[in-house]
Design an enzyme around this catalytic site. Structure first.
Site, PDB file in Angstrom:
ATOM      1  N   SER A   5     -48.559  17.527  36.227  1.00 28.63           N
ATOM      2  CA  SER A   5     -49.458  18.688  36.215  1.00 28.63           C
ATOM      3  C   SER A   5     -48.611  19.869  35.757  1.00 28.63           C
ATOM      4  CB  SER A   5     -49.975  18.960  37.630  1.00 28.63           C
ATOM      5  OG  SER A   5     -50.631  20.206  37.708  1.00 28.63           O
ATOM      6  N   TYR A  54     -49.472  20.928  47.198  1.00 34.76           N
ATOM      7  CA  TYR A  54     -49.781  20.205  45.954  1.00 34.76           C
ATOM      8  C   TYR A  54     -48.671  20.379  44.917  1.00 34.76           C
ATOM      9  CZ  TYR A  54     -52.289  18.741  41.730  1.00 34.76           C
ATOM     10  OH  TYR A  54     -52.663  18.116  40.565  1.00 34.76           O
TER      11      TYR A  54
END
Ligand code: NDP
Ligand code: 8X3
Length: 247
Positions: free
Chosen positions: A134, A147
């Site tokens: 990501s 996260y």
């Protein structure tokens, strides 16, 4: 070199979003596709559409990973896509449950699935591991600590694998998207549609097919070509927090 038509791609988290689009795209590229996720009904529907095989998989459960791996005879490509974010809670108040589910899924799950599949990937003679990173593997943002740290860990695992597998016939790639409109935000915000649509408001976000396109491109390069990482964002996004929204 393998004929692409006979290669098998295993895609985790293939019941929705990027995993679903990747399964469909790789089937279109001639791969036999094996799809794993927890929601078997959704998975079977995707498998029907791509002529693939649906096998239930919970990457947070080592027994489920073992069962899944044992049911897959051969694997040329492993797409470690299963992942999620839960909430946007600052680190000084984040509950254990949020930290644990993100780390068990995004980090431990990915590491365990990879470990189980390395022998099959190696014996294919042209194996390839694709990890979903990501932009959160490179950046941080307030409320994203659980996260972003998990995706930084995915990046560390990816780079370590490339060192440890050096000299063996397995490529290692990380694909790191910015904002992609999938079920991701609905999951993150526990089904709160108002909060879930906010990240995509006033921009044209990426769609799952854009990421499947990157993955398909990486795995269809000639075997001597290793694509280390693809970082891909919407044109309207410069960083996790700098987004040009129309009012
Ligand atoms: P979705 O929520 O649409 O898809 C997530 C997939 O992961 C689902 O198929 C879900 O299936 C599966 N999954 C979740 N937990 C588990 C588990 N314990 N075991 C097996 N499968 C699981 O989100 P995306 O498609 O957007 O996300 C895919 C990946 O892309 C994730 O790793 C995410 O972090 C990453 N990513 C997403 C971005 C975005 O903006 N959307 C940006 C950057 C990276 P099921 O619930 O059926 O188990
Ligand atoms: C998902 C993108 O910006 O929500 O990996 O962290 S973001």
């Amino acid at each position: 070199m393998d004929n692409a038509r006979t290669r098998t791609a295993v895609v985790t988290g293939a019941s929705s979003g990027i995993g679903e689009a990747t399964a469909l795209r790789l089937a279109g590229e001639g791969f036999d596709v094996v799809l794993g996720a927890r929601r078997l009904d959704k998975l079977e529907e995707v498998a029907r559409r791509c002529g693939g095989r649906a096998l239930q998989l919970d990457v947070t459960d080592p027994a489920s990973i073992s069962e899944f791996t044992a049911a897959v005879e051969k694997a040329d490509v492993l797409v470690n896509n299963a992942g999620l974010a839960v909430g946007l809670t600052p680190l000084d108040s984040i509950p254990d449950e949020e930290l644990i589910v993100m780390w068990e899924t995004n980090v431990l799950g990915l590491a365990r699935v990879t470990r189980e599949f390395v022998p099959k990937l190696e014996s294919s003679g042209n194996g390839h591991i694709v990890n979903l990173g990501s932009t959160a593997a490179h950046e941080t943002y307030p409320g994203g600590g659980g996260y972003t740290a998990s995706k930084h860990a995915v990046r560390a695992i990816t780079q370590t694998l490339r060192l440890e597998l050096l000299g063996r016939p397995i490529r290692v790639t990380m694909v790191s998207p910015g904002l992609v409109e999938t079920e991701f935000s609905m999951v993150r915000f526990g089904g709160d549609r108002d909060r879930a649509t906010k990240p995509y408001e006033g921009i044209q976000p990426l769609v799952a097919e854009d990421i499947a396109d990157c993955i398909a491109w990486a795995v269809t390069r000639p075997p001597h070509v290793n694509i280390d990482e693809i970082i891909v964002r919407p044109r309207a996004q410069a960083t996790s927090t700098k987004v040009a929204r129309s009012s």
